[in-house]
Motif scaffolding. Structure first.
Motif, mmCIF file in Angstrom:
data_model
loop_
_atom_site.group_PDB
_atom_site.id
_atom_site.type_symbol
_atom_site.label_atom_id
_atom_site.label_comp_id
_atom_site.label_asym_id
_atom_site.label_seq_id
_atom_site.Cartn_x
_atom_site.Cartn_y
_atom_site.Cartn_z
ATOM 1 N N ALA A 263 0.826 -1.207 0.000
ATOM 2 C CA ALA A 263 0.000 0.000 0.000
ATOM 3 C C ALA A 263 0.860 1.257 0.000
ATOM 4 C CB ALA A 263 -0.930 -0.004 1.218
ATOM 5 N N ALA A 264 2.065 1.149 0.567
ATOM 6 C CA ALA A 264 2.962 2.305 0.667
ATOM 7 C C ALA A 264 3.812 2.498 -0.573
ATOM 8 C CB ALA A 264 3.873 2.138 1.881
ATOM 9 N N LEU A 265 3.896 1.470 -1.435
ATOM 10 C CA LEU A 265 4.819 1.515 -2.573
ATOM 11 C C LEU A 265 4.624 2.731 -3.473
ATOM 12 C CD1 LEU A 265 7.081 0.105 -4.222
ATOM 13 C CD2 LEU A 265 5.256 -1.006 -5.520
ATOM 14 N N PRO A 266 3.398 3.069 -3.916
ATOM 15 C CA PRO A 266 3.259 4.208 -4.835
ATOM 16 C C PRO A 266 3.888 5.501 -4.296
ATOM 17 C CG PRO A 266 1.211 2.976 -4.733
ATOM 18 C CD PRO A 266 2.102 2.414 -3.666
ATOM 19 N N GLU A 267 3.645 5.776 -3.042
ATOM 20 C CA GLU A 267 4.220 6.993 -2.453
ATOM 21 C C GLU A 267 5.743 6.916 -2.393
ATOM 22 O OE1 GLU A 267 3.992 9.528 1.756
ATOM 23 O OE2 GLU A 267 2.493 7.998 1.307
ATOM 24 N N MET A 268 6.278 5.716 -2.155
ATOM 25 C CA MET A 268 7.721 5.544 -2.073
ATOM 26 C C MET A 268 8.392 5.732 -3.436
ATOM 27 S SD MET A 268 7.900 2.225 0.452
ATOM 28 C CE MET A 268 9.682 2.177 0.567
#
Length: 551
Positions: free
Chosen positions: A521-526
């Motif tokens: 879930a955090a990948l896009p922002e990373m």
């Protein structure tokens, strides 16, 4: 105990009851008082439950305190005519996908949610599969693709890109080996820089939690193998441990040692495949074989011990299937020696390698505060400097008697996530060596005819043994009506199971808390702000396993 909790009533399972309209306010106050980690969010559909409940659906929130030692379960029965509550996305970033999953699987709506759409099932899916009245055999084929522009355009505008004509849109996966499973990440590129990203999952969704409702507790163990198939035995252990907590049984000391030894071996091979894949993604093929060959040796050992290489199904409720074979200790020593050599040879090649440092340092950075808010756990959280390890904070089995370190990083970048795993391999080897030195003799299963299958000589030579065997196989282990969350330290972090029993031999509900779900879930922002060439390394460093992610 928080003063807020003292004002709440508890149900018979120890869950704190909250009124529907006070969910957001209560959780906000709890977060401010120290419960700063959202462990999981799910729903119980009581439609066919054995006891009468105030309403059909109950929302379940699981929170952990700032020391990561204690968790609490919050329960709110929802008005059957108003299946809607306010989002807590502004309190916990991790709630975004969790609420989308609840909406997808149960149809509960979260108003003010920034993007309330399905996350595991496709956009044309009708109904909510985890509701008790949804037919298990119903198939719904996906006939149209989702261009994800409904998510992409608002993110681009938020990032200052009102005109999209100069941008290139690109799909990373799902049909590509470097996507580390069936995972699609849709990116907008300005040159070679990612300015916005959206991830789509659900390609491997096999209905694990729905399937559990039709099988006995021991029959579910092979299903857990297919969650994180890189460390299948840790999934076995996590599920068996959760059921044993509900049964209030303690497995024999030798079985505890076996679970720790084989569990740590599984952690090692999980880390090996993560590190090997990440290195080959940046072109380091030699390192890949240095790490992959020792992993193959471990699979040979596991095959001799369990009868299977990848998906082992080695645990049973109450203990383990069989004891170590003659020669196990020698085979284990050979495996450990090869693992140490492979890791050492790899580190010699990369520790002072300029290319490795430039490709990994200060890329895909997550701060400790952000990592906690995103629900990270395991090596990904420890890489950001948070010393949270269930083997230390909530020790189970024999971990409290063993001497090992919690490995933490400082920056939370690709480099830290990889180096934490390298050192955790050493710590797991240390745990295994200590455990083998003091491994006691004894039984490997509890002596309880309600839980453990009778020995074969009793089955073959007595009617009582035959009946006992028959009842356990056909009806399963009976767990008293209860609801409980329990977790262990999986290879990728907190691997927990929230189980609801109705007193029968099959669980009424099983919800797995997969650490990969929160990282994905955090990948896009990373990825935003990074080069497209680095996107695969960021993904690989999180060690996303699609079987656990999609379930």
């Amino acid at each position: 105990m928080s003063s807020i909790l003292k004002q709440l009533q508890k149900d018979e399972n120890g869950a704190f009851l909250i009124e529907q309209h006070k969910i957001k306010e209560t959780i906000k106050n709890l977060k401010e008082s120290g419960f700063h980690f959202l462990v999981d969010l799910t729903v119980i559909d009581y439609l066919t439950y054995c006891k009468k409940t105030p309403s059909r659906f109950a929302l379940i929130y699981i929170l952990r305190d700032k020391n990561f030692k204690n968790h609490i379960v919050l329960k709110s029965f929802l008005n059957n005519d108003v299946l809607k509550v306010e989002t807590i996305c502004d309190l916990f970033d991790s709630a975004n996908w969790l609420e989308r999953e609840v909406f997808d699987q149960y149809g509960i709506k979260f108003f003010k949610h920034p993007n309330l759409k399905r996350v595991l099932n496709h956009k044309d899916f009708e109904g909510h599969p985890l509701r008790k009245d949804y037919p298990k055999t119903k198939r719904q084929t996906c006939f149209s693709t989702d261009d994800l522009m409904d998510e992409m355009i608002p993110k681009l505008e938020k990032n200052g890109y009102l005109n999209h004509d100069e941008l290139m849109f690109l799909n990373l996966g799902p049909a590509h080996p470097a996507s580390h499973g069936t995972i699609r990440t849709f990116v907008a590129l300005d040159g070679e820089s990612i300015v916005s990203a959206v991830s789509e999952i659900g390609y491997l969704h096999r209905g694990f939690e729905k399937s559990c409702e039709d099988h006995t507790y021991n029959q579910i163990i092979p299903y857990t193998d297919r969650l994180n198939y890189c460390s299948a035995i840790l999934n076995n252990i996590a599920f068996a441990h959760s059921v044993e907590q509900m049964l209030n049984i303690k497995i024999p000391i030798r079985a505890q040692f076996i679970r720790v030894i084989i569990g740590e071996l599984s952690r090692i091979i999980d880390h090996l495949v993560c590190l090997a894949a990440n290195l080959v993604d940046m072109g380091a093929l030699t390192n890949y074989w240095y790490l992959f060959n020792p992993r193959e040796k471990v699979y040979e050992l596991l095959s001799k011990l369990t009868g299977a290489r990848l998906t082992n199904s080695y645990m049973r409720i109450g203990g383990v299937t069989n004891d170590f074979y003659n020669g196990f200790e020698n085979d284990l020593k050979i495996c450990i020696d090869e693992i140490k050599k492979g890791a050492s040879d790899t580190l010699k090649l990369i520790e002072k390698n300029r290319i490795f440092h430039e490709r990994t340092q200060n890329i895909g950075v997550i701060s400790k505060e952000k990592a906690i808010n995103l629900g990270f756990s395991g090596p990904n959280l420890r890489a950001s400097g948070v010393a949270y390890d269930l083997r230390k904070t909530n020790p189970y089995y024999i971990y409290s008697e063993l001497d090992f370190d919690t490995v933490v990083g400082s920056v939370g970048d690709i480099y830290d996530r990889m180096m934490v795993r390298f050192e955790e391999i050493n710590q797991s080897i240390n745990i295994i060596n200590q455990s083998m030195k003091i491994l006691p003799e004894g039984e490997i299963m509890v002596e309880d005819h309600k839980v453990a299958l009778p020995k074969k000589n009793l089955v073959y030579n007595s009617i009582e043994g035959v009946m006992n065997h028959f009842k356990l196989i056909i009806d399963g282990i009976k767990v008293s009506p209860s609801e409980e969350y329990s977790a262990i330290e999986g290879a990728n972090g907190e691997l927990g199971f929230f189980i609801v029993s109705d007193g029968s031999g099959t669980p009424y509900k099983v919800k797995v808390r997969p650490p990969c779900f929160f990282a994905m879930a955090a990948l896009p922002e990373m990825l935003e702000g990074e080069m497209v060439a680095d996107s695969i390394l960021v993904l690989g460093s999180l060690n996303i396993i699609a079987g656990e992610l999609d379930r």
